[in-house]
Design a protein around this motif. Structure first.
Motif, PDB file in Angstrom:
ATOM      1  N   THR A  32       0.869  -1.168   0.000  1.00 37.28           N
ATOM      2  CA  THR A  32       0.000   0.000   0.000  1.00 37.28           C
ATOM      3  C   THR A  32       0.900   1.209   0.000  1.00 37.28           C
ATOM      4  O   THR A  32       1.679   1.415   0.946  1.00 37.28           O
ATOM      5  CB  THR A  32      -0.921   0.014   1.223  1.00 37.28           C
ATOM      6  OG1 THR A  32      -1.708  -1.181   1.234  1.00 37.28           O
ATOM      7  CG2 THR A  32      -1.843   1.227   1.182  1.00 37.28           C
ATOM      8  N   VAL A  33       0.802   2.024  -1.018  1.00 36.51           N
ATOM      9  CA  VAL A  33       1.745   3.117  -1.238  1.00 36.51           C
ATOM     10  C   VAL A  33       1.018   4.438  -1.101  1.00 36.51           C
ATOM     11  O   VAL A  33      -0.035   4.665  -1.727  1.00 36.51           O
ATOM     12  CB  VAL A  33       2.405   3.022  -2.622  1.00 36.51           C
ATOM     13  CG1 VAL A  33       3.422   4.145  -2.805  1.00 36.51           C
ATOM     14  CG2 VAL A  33       3.076   1.666  -2.789  1.00 36.51           C
ATOM     15  N   LEU A  34       1.596   5.324  -0.264  1.00 32.68           N
ATOM     16  CA  LEU A  34       1.164   6.718  -0.176  1.00 32.68           C
ATOM     17  C   LEU A  34       2.246   7.559  -0.815  1.00 32.68           C
ATOM     18  O   LEU A  34       3.387   7.532  -0.364  1.00 32.68           O
ATOM     19  CB  LEU A  34       0.962   7.115   1.295  1.00 32.68           C
ATOM     20  CG  LEU A  34       0.783   8.612   1.572  1.00 32.68           C
ATOM     21  CD1 LEU A  34      -0.480   9.160   0.897  1.00 32.68           C
ATOM     22  CD2 LEU A  34       0.739   8.882   3.098  1.00 32.68           C
ATOM     23  N   GLY A  35       1.872   8.282  -1.865  1.00 30.48           N
ATOM     24  CA  GLY A  35       2.894   9.046  -2.562  1.00 30.48           C
ATOM     25  C   GLY A  35       2.348  10.342  -3.128  1.00 30.48           C
ATOM     26  O   GLY A  35       1.147  10.635  -3.083  1.00 30.48           O
ATOM     27  N   GLU A  36       3.283  11.122  -3.630  1.00 30.58           N
ATOM     28  CA  GLU A  36       2.925  12.411  -4.217  1.00 30.58           C
ATOM     29  C   GLU A  36       2.047  12.194  -5.460  1.00 30.58           C
ATOM     30  O   GLU A  36       2.306  11.300  -6.274  1.00 30.58           O
ATOM     31  CB  GLU A  36       4.189  13.167  -4.605  1.00 30.58           C
ATOM     32  CG  GLU A  36       3.910  14.544  -5.182  1.00 30.58           C
ATOM     33  CD  GLU A  36       5.209  15.245  -5.580  1.00 30.58           C
ATOM     34  OE1 GLU A  36       5.155  16.422  -5.925  1.00 30.58           O
ATOM     35  OE2 GLU A  36       6.264  14.581  -5.555  1.00 30.58           O
TER      36      GLU A  36
END
Length: 448
Positions: free
Chosen positions: A144-148
């Protein structure tokens, strides 16, 4: 498919309907774009490229620890945005992060196990806090990726997708229109073919016919009614005209007979002879007008008649007139009968008119010959000057005279043509044996 003509209804409907559909589809797409842009409150979308690139770049070393591999996608991302950031959490709770996470997202980064998808955008330009959350699979497993999040215009996306959608829709509309319109028009106007066929059969000899309106479109029905009304008025006018001619011809017979009687009482001489000839022509004109009316009104059925007998009887009756005018009148006929179905009196009048015409215009000398052939042909030819080729069709028109100063009214040959046509035959003018005119009548023989 038949080619469309300049004023084709099919062509007009197809092009106008296609234009209407294209304009309507275009306006719908514009309205859809405007609505989506307005609903989006800013008209932009967030690109999840950072999250997906990060997941594909996360790998494990030989000890099973997470590390970030320098993939080509990651290098390209660094060149576009050196300050990019992301944080990723594996399905086992392992966390790896790159760059400076904005303070507003540091708390959210600790709870990625509770979120699988999100698009986050602040309300104030330049939207520096936009971010995405995506659950994606990479070489090291599921993360699960939180990114710009990179912003891009929603309008461009909607226009692009709408254009892709409009092409197949427009193609389907074009195919349906080109196939359906001709089929609908042809089926709707099928009754007009029947109307046109019956209209072609209407002529002066078959009056009283009217065009049917039971199987024509409602838009065309007023035109059919107008044509039927015009035909009714024409029939009524023709009947009035025919009655006038018939009444006039009947009224003329009595004064003509009185005039002939009075002329015959005059002393013999050139003046008396000339008056008798003139009154004879007037009487002949009245009889020809009556003959035309008899032909039009005669409803009796035909009987079997012998053309050879008719020609011999005419020759016997007109021989004295021909001889006194300087001719020799003869009949060429075999011993066999030439049988046709017809009106003996009408056919006899036709042959009489041809012989009288030969006497009038044969040059007052030579032979006048009646020839009857087995195949239903009667020929009457003389040795006069003949009829020019360019006049041979005109002489059968009513009141047409080859020479304007000729005697007569020009009805005799027209009467012959009418009689022959009512017997299913035809009359032509051909070259004579040596000179002069040769009138050839052809009438169908009796079926064996």
């Amino acid at each position: 498919m038949k080619p469309f003509f300049h004023n084709s209804l099919k062509r007009k409907l197809i092009w106008q309907l296609l234009l209407f559909q294209v304009v309507l589809l275009f306006l719908f797409i514009l309205a859809l774009v405007a609505f989506l842009v307005r609903v989006d409150l800013g008209g932009v979308l967030i690109d999840a490229e950072v999250a997906e690139t990060a997941a594909r770049a996360i790998m494990r070393d030989e000890h099973g620890q997470l590390k970030l591999g320098e993939t080509e996608e990651l290098k390209a991302l660094r060149r576009k945005n050196p300050a990019f950031w992301f944080v990723a959490q594996s399905e086992h709770g392992e966390i790896i992060q790159v760059g400076d996470i904005p303070p507003v997202y540091q708390t959210m980064a600790k709870h990625l196990d509770r979120v699988s998808f999100a698009d986050i955008r602040d309300m104030v330009p330049p939207h520096s806090y936009s971010a995405v959350i995506r659950k994606t699979i990479g070489p090291a497993g599921e993360f699960t990726v939180l990114g710009e999040g990179r912003l891009f215009s929603l309008t461009f996306v909607v226009l692009f997708l709408s254009n892709l959608l409009m092409i197949p829709i427009l193609t389907i509309l074009v195919i349906i229109t080109i196939v359906a319109i001709p089929w609908i028009i042809t089926r709707a106007f099928s009754g007009l073919a029947v109307v046109a066929g019956q209209a072609e059969e209407i002529d002066i000899d078959r009056r009283g016919n009217r065009l049917p309106d039971s199987n024509v479109p409602a838009e065309v029905r007023p035109l059919v009614h107008a044509v039927n009304g015009a035909l009714q008025r024409l029939d009524a006018g023709y009947e009035r005209h025919q009655r006038f001619i018939l009444d006039a011809a009947h009224e003329l017979r009595t004064p003509i007979a009185i005039l002939q009687t009075r002329v015959e009482t005059l002393p013999a001489g050139a003046f008396r002879t000339r008056l008798l000839a003139d009154t004879g022509r007037i009487a002949a004109l009245a009889e020809q007008l009556l003959d035309l009316q008899r032909l039009d009104r005669n409803k009796t059925s035909f009987t079997c008649v012998d053309l050879a007998v008719i020609c011999k009887r005419v020759a016997a009756d007109l021989a004295p007139l021909a001889i006194s005018s300087g001719y020799e009148l003869s009949v060429e006929s075999g011993e066999t009968s030439v049988l046709v179905m017809g009106d003996a009196g009408a056919l006899e009048r036709a042959v009489i008119n041809l012989v009288q015409n030969a006497i009038e215009y044969g040059g007052q000398q030579g032979n006048i010959t009646l020839r009857v052939e087995r195949d239903g042909i009667i020929e009457v030819f003389d040795e006069g000057t003949g009829i020019p080729h360019n006049e041979r069709e005109k002489v059968f028109e009513p009141f047409y005279r080859l020479h304007p100063r000729d005697h007569g009214a020009g009805l005799g040959l027209n009467l012959v043509k009418e009689i022959v046509s009512r017997h299913g035959g035809h009359i032509t003018i051909v070259d004579g044996i040596s000179s002069g005119a040769c009138f050839r009548i052809t009438i169908p023989l009796v079926s064996p």
